[in-house]
Design an enzyme around this catalytic site. Structure first.
Site, mmCIF file in Angstrom:
data_model
loop_
_atom_site.group_PDB
_atom_site.id
_atom_site.type_symbol
_atom_site.label_atom_id
_atom_site.label_comp_id
_atom_site.label_asym_id
_atom_site.label_seq_id
_atom_site.Cartn_x
_atom_site.Cartn_y
_atom_site.Cartn_z
ATOM 1 N N SER A 143 36.559 39.181 4.310
ATOM 2 C CA SER A 143 37.511 38.465 5.167
ATOM 3 C C SER A 143 36.754 38.046 6.416
ATOM 4 O O SER A 143 35.719 38.648 6.755
ATOM 5 C CB SER A 143 38.674 39.404 5.554
ATOM 6 O OG SER A 143 39.403 38.908 6.655
ATOM 7 N N TYR A 156 42.338 47.612 8.276
ATOM 8 C CA TYR A 156 41.919 46.448 7.493
ATOM 9 C C TYR A 156 40.550 45.958 7.951
ATOM 10 O O TYR A 156 39.661 45.706 7.129
ATOM 11 C CB TYR A 156 42.952 45.336 7.636
ATOM 12 C CG TYR A 156 42.660 44.123 6.788
ATOM 13 C CD1 TYR A 156 42.955 44.113 5.431
ATOM 14 C CD2 TYR A 156 42.080 42.987 7.336
ATOM 15 C CE1 TYR A 156 42.677 43.006 4.645
ATOM 16 C CE2 TYR A 156 41.794 41.874 6.555
ATOM 17 C CZ TYR A 156 42.103 41.882 5.213
ATOM 18 O OH TYR A 156 41.820 40.785 4.437
#
Length: 272
Positions: A143, A156
């Site tokens: 990401s 995350y």
């Protein structure tokens, strides 16, 4: 993609979002597709749709946190379609909340899915792919969060930084032992998926609900579609270690991180 036509792709997290987009795009480009997801009903539904369109597709319900389950996925893929030419470790989940508000079991679950899931994929598939002299590809989905940090999203971000480091190491190890296996990382920006809609939100963590809704709105308003993300990933195979779905967004966050490290400044506030 010409060399991959008629060969086999394995995609984790293929029941929705980017994973579903990858499965559909790989099938449309002539690959046989093995779809893995923890949601057995959903992944079978996606596979049925691919088969209805004339593609060869196999759904294998898989919990990527379970090493034995990923071994069974690798066995099923080879048994059904032969050597695997493309592995995409895509499965991932989101958790919202301040570090100290996260229940330990939620922290462990997120790291198990996002990081251990990638490790299990590499462990189960790379030796088999390396035993095949034909060129093959491993893609780990990280990401832009792997290049940044933000409050209320600590687990995350930590997991995606770990995925990036793990992929860098896998790249070097394959270069030494399995040079025909190309290893790449994808750091997507905003993609219109349900990741924030489905995210766990820590109870009693101030601002978490607002952050969740803000980020989901950001994805819906400013994100590309999973199909567009998938096309960018497949178009990027063989082009190098980095595969970009959002070149400008990647450059922005990479530049911010490079500046922070070079100048040894504290992490900057989040930017979207």
């Amino acid at each position: 993609m010409a060399e991959l036509q008629g060969r086999t792709a394995v995609i984790t997290g293929a029941g929705s979002g980017i994973g579903q987009g990858l499965a559909e795009e790989a099938a449309a480009r002539g690959m046989r597709v093995v779809l893995a997801d923890v949601d057995a009903d959903r992944v079978e539904e996606v596979a049925e749709g691919l088969r209805a369109s004339g593609a060869e597709a196999l759904a294998v319900p898989t919990d990527v946190t379970d090493a034995d389950a990923v071994d069974r996925l690798a066995d099923a893929a080879v048994e059904a379609y032969g050597p695997v030419a493309l592995l995409v470790n895509n499965a991932g989940v989101e958790t919202v909340g301040r570090i100290w508000d996260l229940p330990p079991e939620r922290w462990r679950r997120l790291l198990d899915v996002n990081v251990s899931g990638v490790f299990h994929g590499l462990r189960s598939f790379v030796p088999r792919m390396g035993a095949d002299p034909a060129p093959s590809y491993v893609v780990n989905v990280a990401s832009v969060g792997a290049l940044a940090t933000a409050p209320l999203n600590s687990a995350y971000h930590a997991s995606k930084h770990a995925v990036l480091a793990l992929t860098e190491c896998a790249y070097l190890e394959c270069l030494e032992q399995h040079p025909q296996v190309a290893v790449s990382v994808v750091c997507p920006g905003a993609v219109r998926t349900r990741i924030f809609e489905d995210a766990y939100v820590a109870d009693g963590s101030p601002g978490s609900d607002i952050w969740q809704h803000t980020m989901q709105g950001y994805l819906e308003q400013g994100g590309i579609t999973p199909k567009q993300a998938a096309a960018a990933v497949l178009d990027g195979l063989g082009t190098g270690f980095w595969i970009n779905t959002h070149p400008d967004e990647f450059a922005f966050f990479a530049g911010r991180r490079a500046e922070m490290l070079t100048a040894q400044t504290p992490p900057p506030p989040p930017a979207m």
